[in-house]
Design a protein around this motif. Structure first.
Motif, PDB file in Angstrom:
ATOM      1  N   LEU A  72     -35.158  63.582  10.091  1.00 17.79           N
ATOM      2  CA  LEU A  72     -35.441  62.299  10.732  1.00 17.79           C
ATOM      3  C   LEU A  72     -34.888  62.276  12.151  1.00 17.79           C
ATOM      4  N   LEU A  73     -33.683  62.780  12.323  1.00 20.05           N
ATOM      5  CA  LEU A  73     -33.052  62.761  13.646  1.00 20.05           C
ATOM      6  C   LEU A  73     -33.825  63.620  14.641  1.00 20.05           C
ATOM      7  N   VAL A  74     -34.325  64.751  14.177  1.00 19.62           N
ATOM      8  CA  VAL A  74     -35.135  65.615  15.054  1.00 19.62           C
ATOM      9  C   VAL A  74     -36.406  64.882  15.484  1.00 19.62           C
ATOM     10  N   GLU A  75     -37.038  64.188  14.542  1.00 19.09           N
ATOM     11  CA  GLU A  75     -38.245  63.412  14.862  1.00 19.09           C
ATOM     12  C   GLU A  75     -37.939  62.328  15.890  1.00 19.09           C
ATOM     13  N   ILE A  76     -36.849  61.600  15.687  1.00 18.28           N
ATOM     14  CA  ILE A  76     -36.462  60.543  16.623  1.00 18.28           C
ATOM     15  C   ILE A  76     -36.216  61.125  18.011  1.00 18.28           C
ATOM     16  N   LEU A  77     -35.488  62.237  18.052  1.00 15.40           N
ATOM     17  CA  LEU A  77     -35.157  62.854  19.339  1.00 15.40           C
ATOM     18  C   LEU A  77     -36.403  63.325  20.080  1.00 15.40           C
ATOM     19  N   GLY A 152     -28.804  52.544  10.826  1.00 11.20           N
ATOM     20  CA  GLY A 152     -28.467  52.822   9.428  1.00 11.20           C
ATOM     21  C   GLY A 152     -28.547  54.289   9.074  1.00 11.20           C
ATOM     22  N   ASN A 153     -29.134  55.095   9.972  1.00  5.80           N
ATOM     23  CA  ASN A 153     -29.263  56.537   9.732  1.00  5.80           C
ATOM     24  C   ASN A 153     -28.518  57.362  10.768  1.00  5.80           C
TER      25      ASN A 153
END
Length: 225
Positions: A72-77, A152-153
């Motif tokens: 998820l963090l990679v997608e957000i970044l 929250g993540n």
């Protein structure tokens, strides 16, 4: 769009606004010139808000606590990188669009043919000057959705930065809306006006509702600390 004489030393080429230092950009914004103005400022504020969700995601990535969130963090970044670059590009596009409008106003209009050409050029320039802040609104809404995914993540130690990012993007939304509205007032194409106003109104409503809801959650989390 480009360097103006404001006491700053030119660097041997015409600089885009997005290439200025922070001080140079702020000084240029304060200068006696309508461009850059609120549109470029809105794009910059949106880019700053987007950068903050990247920062919080980067602070969380690689930590054991968020091991299961790495995808998820990679997608957000990645999405934040694209959105930030788009908003930075819109800083220059907004000033360029305004300069096109100003240029059309200077066209000769002493004959009927000249008046027709000037009117057509102005209409086209105003449409472009409207679509740029509309894009600022669209990109800002995308970024707010990234904040929603991050909240929250990501590390709670940086939740205040999420809150600042949200407020930056709320300001960018309103700034884009104001610039859309003022340009629509001068456009004669009624179908274009109705279509853009409908899109912009929808983005503003969704964006502000999302921003306010997210910010409330940030405040609630801060109260728990």
């Amino acid at each position: 769009m480009y360097f103006k004489e404001t006491g700053m030393k030119e660097r041997g080429y015409k600089m885009l606004l997005s290439e200025y230092s922070i001080k140079e950009f702020v000084d240029q914004l304060a200068f006696k010139s309508p461009a850059p103005g609120g549109g470029s400022a809105s794009a910059l504020v949106g880019a700053i808000g987007t950068a903050l969700v990247s920062m919080v995601s980067n602070l969380s990535y690689g930590k054991e606590k968020f091991k299961d969130k790495e995808g998820l963090l990679v997608e957000i970044l990645e999405e934040a990188r694209r959105t930030k670059e788009s908003l930075i590009n819109l800083i220059d596009k907004d000033a360029e669009a305004f300069n096109q409008v100003a240029g059309s106003l200077k066209m000769p209009h002493t004959t009927e043919e000249e008046e027709k050409l000037r009117s057509e050029a102005m209409e086209q320039a105003l449409k472009e000057a409207t679509l740029v802040p509309l894009s600022v609104m669209e990109e800002s809404l995308k970024s707010l959705k990234l904040h929603e995914r991050a909240l929250g993540n990501t590390t709670s130690a940086a939740i205040s930065d999420i809150g600042v990012g949200i407020q930056c993007l709320k300001a960018a939304l309103y700034g884009g809306w104001l610039n859309v509205k003022i340009n629509l007032n001068w456009i004669k194409d009624e179908d274009f006006v109705k279509d853009v106003e409908k899109k912009a109104s929808s983005i503003l409503e969704k964006g502000i509702r999302l921003a306010d809801g997210l910010f409330k959650k940030v405040e609630e989390e801060l109260e728990k600390k």
